[in-house]
Enzyme design. Structure first.
Site, PDB file in Angstrom:
ATOM      1  N   SER A 119      20.112 -35.099  17.656  1.00 32.79           N
ATOM      2  CA  SER A 119      18.792 -34.425  17.954  1.00 32.79           C
ATOM      3  C   SER A 119      18.769 -33.902  19.184  1.00 32.79           C
ATOM      4  CB  SER A 119      17.877 -35.799  17.973  1.00 32.79           C
ATOM      5  OG  SER A 119      18.080 -36.719  19.157  1.00 32.79           O
ATOM      6  N   LYS A 156      15.733 -38.873  24.372  1.00 32.99           N
ATOM      7  CA  LYS A 156      14.903 -37.802  24.277  1.00 32.99           C
ATOM      8  C   LYS A 156      14.324 -37.264  25.562  1.00 32.99           C
ATOM      9  CE  LYS A 156      14.617 -38.011  19.638  1.00 32.99           C
ATOM     10  NZ  LYS A 156      15.968 -38.706  19.458  1.00 32.99           N
TER      11      LYS A 156
END
Length: 202
Positions: A119, A156
């Site tokens: 990701s 993230k």
């Protein structure tokens, strides 16, 4: 430090507690007596195993020649898969220690986290990489963080506005994670300060 067996952990804990209580390590005979070994030789075998795994150093020629190695001497702990609901740095999550100088990262790294998934690939954080993390909750929007949402740990980019946190991926194939702080448990575990390509330092 490599993972210890149950018996090795008992020996390690006994050494640590004995040093804490008396200021010196136990003898082989004392270890054998406390843990029910038949002879000091059995204690010696466990000590050798602990030394091989990087938990202690054996000083030859002394009956109490045992020295616990500190976290700094062992290197940075590497965190692998994190079990739900448990502290990130719990002993069972530590896969080992790597001799990486924490000061090569700014701010200093406190631990390494094994990255799972792609990701964040667009900024060079790939599956299997070791992410250097500074343990702090003092982070700003736009920084890459290690966060815990409910019981899941993720890496993230942070975007926080009021009671809403967005955790942004760096890969167009993934969607942002939106967290409502009024309804979900959210914790910052640390700030990403560097990455070691999988296999590069091992």
């Amino acid at each position: 430090m490599k993972a210890l067996t149950t018996r090795q952990q008992e020996v390690f804990d006994l050494i640590r507690d004995h040093i804490s209580q008396t200021g010196m390590p136990p003898t082989r005979a004392e270890i054998a007596q406390r843990l029910g070994f038949r002879s000091p030789n059995a204690a010696e075998e466990h000590l050798k195993a602990l030394a091989r795994k990087g938990a202690i150093e054996i000083v030859s020629g002394a009956s109490r020649g045992i020295r616990l190695l500190t976290e700094e001497e062992q290197g940075l702990p590497l965190i692998g898969r994190v079990a739900a609901g448990e502290p990130l740095l719990a002993q069972q999550h530590i896969e080992g220690h790597y001799q990486v100088d924490p000061s090569m990262f700014k701010p200093n790294a406190d631990f390494l986290l094994r990255v799972s998934g792609m990701s964040m690939k667009d900024i060079g954080i790939l599956d299997g990489d070791l992410l250097a993390v500074h343990k702090t909750q003092d982070v700003r929007n736009g920084q890459v963080v290690v966060a815990r949402i409910d019981e899941e740990v993720t890496v993230k980019r942070l975007k926080k506005q009021g009671n809403v946190v967005e955790l942004l991926p760096e890969n167009s194939e993934f969607s942002p994670i939106v967290v409502d702080l009024r309804q979900q448990s959210f914790t910052i575990e640390g700030l990403a300060v560097g990455v070691i390509r999988n296999g590069e330092w091992l």
